[in-house]
Design an enzyme around this catalytic site. Structure first.
Site, short mmCIF file in Angstrom:
data_model
loop_
_atom_site.label_atom_id
_atom_site.label_comp_id
_atom_site.label_asym_id
_atom_site.label_seq_id
_atom_site.Cartn_x
_atom_site.Cartn_y
_atom_site.Cartn_z
N GLY A 78 44.93 -50.76 33.09
CA GLY A 78 44.08 -51.92 32.83
C GLY A 78 43.50 -52.70 33.99
N GLY A 79 43.68 -52.24 35.24
CA GLY A 79 43.15 -52.99 36.38
C GLY A 79 41.63 -53.21 36.27
CE LYS A 80 39.20 -48.02 38.29
NZ LYS A 80 40.63 -47.72 38.12
CG ASP A 125 44.52 -44.96 27.84
OD1 ASP A 125 43.95 -45.02 28.95
OD2 ASP A 125 45.41 -44.11 27.58
NE ARG A 127 48.02 -44.16 31.32
CZ ARG A 127 48.15 -44.13 32.64
NH1 ARG A 127 49.33 -43.86 33.17
NH2 ARG A 127 47.14 -44.36 33.43
CG ASP A 179 39.16 -45.02 36.26
OD1 ASP A 179 38.77 -44.30 37.20
OD2 ASP A 179 40.24 -45.63 36.26
CB CYS A 195 42.00 -41.26 41.90
SG CYS A 195 43.24 -40.61 40.80
C1 LIG Z 1 42.75 -42.71 35.52
S1 LIG Z 1 43.59 -43.33 34.14
C2 LIG Z 1 42.69 -44.83 33.80
C3 LIG Z 1 43.05 -45.99 34.70
C4 LIG Z 1 42.43 -47.28 34.22
N1 LIG Z 1 40.99 -47.20 34.13
C5 LIG Z 1 42.79 -48.46 35.11
O1 LIG Z 1 41.95 -48.95 35.87
O2 LIG Z 1 43.93 -48.92 35.03
C6 LIG Z 1 43.03 -42.28 32.86
C7 LIG Z 1 43.49 -42.69 31.47
O3 LIG Z 1 42.83 -41.84 30.52
C8 LIG Z 1 43.66 -41.73 29.39
N2 LIG Z 1 43.15 -40.56 28.62
C9 LIG Z 1 43.36 -39.24 28.84
N3 LIG Z 1 42.66 -38.49 27.97
C10 LIG Z 1 41.97 -39.35 27.17
C11 LIG Z 1 41.07 -39.19 26.08
N4 LIG Z 1 40.71 -37.98 25.64
N5 LIG Z 1 40.57 -40.30 25.49
C12 LIG Z 1 40.93 -41.53 25.93
N6 LIG Z 1 41.77 -41.75 26.96
C13 LIG Z 1 42.29 -40.67 27.58
C14 LIG Z 1 45.05 -41.60 29.97
O4 LIG Z 1 46.02 -41.99 29.02
C15 LIG Z 1 44.98 -42.56 31.17
O5 LIG Z 1 45.51 -43.82 30.83
#
Ligand SMILES: C[S@@+](CC[C@H](N)C(=O)[O-])C[C@H]1O[C@@H](n2cnc3c(N)ncnc32)[C@H](O)[C@@H]1O
Length: 288
Positions: A108-110, A126, A131, A175, A228
Site C-alpha cells: 500500500g505505499g503507493k 489486490d 496483503r 505496479d 522492481c
Molecule cells: C509489486 S506488489 C505491489 C506493491 C504495491 N503497489 C505497493 O506499493 O505497496 C504486486 C502485488 O500484486 C498482487 N497480485 C499478483 N497477481 C495479481 C493479480 N492477478 N491481480 C491483482 N493483484 C495481483 C500481489 O499480491 C502483490 O501484492
C-alpha cells in the site's frame, strides 16, 4: 544445445541470463543488488510535524537511517519506501478530480501516496487477502476518516478487470508482480527455482494486467506501469507487446529523467550500481 540452455535453472542460469543483458556491468550490479537498501520517508501530509533529513520532493525526505514510524495522536508520522518506487505516483499526476485505481495495490505505499493528492476516489485492488488486510491497516494508520471514505477495497484478479468495466478511471496504476531479482539473491533457497522461463511467464501475466489497465482507463487518462525487476522481458518488452496488441489505443509519454536514472526504450529505470535506489522501472501511457 539451445533447448538444454533454456532448461538451465538456478544461480548459474541467473548469472548467464543477466550478464548477457548487462554486459560489462553484471558483476557490479549483482553486488549492488545485495547491498543494504536505502529508504526515504514519505511524511504524512495529513499531519503538522517537523521534517528531518534532506528534502527530495514534496513530503519526501532522505536520511541515512530512520527510526520506525510512530503515532502522533491518531495518525502515523511517516512511511518508509525506496525513492524510485515513489515515482509512479509522481508520474500519475493525481489531482482532486481524478478517479484512480491501483490494480496491484498491497501492501500500500503507493496507494497511500495517491491519497496524499486528495483524489475524488481510489479503488485499491489486490489478489492477496492477507496483503489487502495489511493495506487496510496502513490506510487506517495514516489517513483521516474523510480520506479513508473515498477508498473502495477489492480482491480481484486484475488481469480480468477489462471484462466487466471499460473506460472508467482517469488514472490507473499498475505496479505489477515481478521477478524481484533482489529477493532471489537475498534468499539463496529460492534461487534454485529461478529460470528465464519464469521471467517470461511473469511477462505474460504482466501483459494481461497491462491490457486490462489500458481497457479500463478513460480516453485522455493515463496508466503508469512499473516493476522492481531488471529483466527486459518484464519491462520494455511488456510495453512493446502492448503497442502491438493494443495498437492505436495508447501512446507512450516521455518521463523526465531523475538523478541517477537511465532511459530505456519506453521508460526510465533505476539500477542500484548507478543509483542509491532501485531496482525500479516505470513507463507512462496516455490513453487515446
Ligand atoms: C509489486 S506488489 C505491489 C506493491 C504495491 N503497489 C505497493 O506499493 O505497496 C504486486 C502485488 O500484486 C498482487 N497480485 C499478483 N497477481 C495479481 C493479480 N492477478 N491481480 C491483482 N493483484 C495481483 C500481489 O499480491 C502483490 O501484492
Amino acid at each position: 544445445m539451445k533447448k538444454s540452455m533454456k532448461r538451465l535453472k538456478g544461480e548459474d542460469a541467473f548469472d548467464q541470463f543477466y550478464s548477457k543483458l548487462y554486459p560489462g556491468r553484471w558483476d557490479e550490479l549483482k553486488r549492488a543488488l545485495l547491498s543494504e537498501k536505502n529508504y526515504v520517508a514519505y511524511y504524512n501530509p495529513y499531519l503538522v510535524q517537523d521534517y528531518e533529513g534532506e528534502k527530495k520532493s514534496s513530503h519526501l525526505y532522505e536520511k541515512k537511517e530512520w527510526d520506525a514510524p510512530s503515532f502522533i495522536g491518531e495518525l502515523k508520522n511517516y512511511y518508509l519506501l525506496d525513492y524510485a518506487s515513489t515515482l509512479p505516483v509522481k508520474a500519475l499526476e493525481v489531482n482532486s478530480h481524478d478517479t484512480v485505481i491501483d490494480l496491484c495495490a498491497a501492501p500500500g505505499g503507493k496507494s497511500l501516496m495517491i491519497m496524499g493528492h486528495n483524489p475524488l476516489s481510489l479503488v485499491c485492488n489486490d489478489l492477496s487477502h492477507q496483503r489487502l488486510q495489511r493495506l487496510k491497516k496502513t490506510m487506517q494508520d495514516y489517513l483521516p476518516t474523510e480520506q479513508r471514505e473515498k477508498i473502495t477495497y477489492t480482491k480481484r484478479d486484475a488481469s480480468k478487470w477489462g471484462l466487466f468495466e471499460k473506460n472508467v478511471y482517469s488514472k490507473t496504476l499498475l505496479d505489477a508482480p515481478c521477478s524481484s531479482e533482489r529477493h532471489f539473491l537475498e534468499k539463496k533457497e529460492l534461487m534454485q527455482d529461478w529460470s528465464e522461463g519464469r521471467s517470461r511467464r511473469l511477462a505474460m501475466l504482466q501483459f494481461s494486467l497491462l491490457a486490462a489497465a489500458i481497457d479500463i482507463t478513460q480516453s485522455g487518462g493515463s496508466v503508469v506501469y512499473s516493476t522492481c525487476s531488471i529483466s527486459h522481458w518484464e519491462n520494455d518488452e511488456v510495453i512493446r507487446k502492448a503497442l502491438k496488441k493494443r495498437e492505436g489505443k495508447f501512446e507512450v509519454l516521455p518521463l523526465s529523467l531523475e538523478d541517477e536514472s537511465e532511459r530505456t526504450e519506453f521508460g526510465i529505470q533505476f539500477l542500484p550500481d548507478k543509483s542509491k535506489f532501485g531496482p525500479f522501472y516505470l513507463c507512462k501511457l496516455r490513453i487515446c
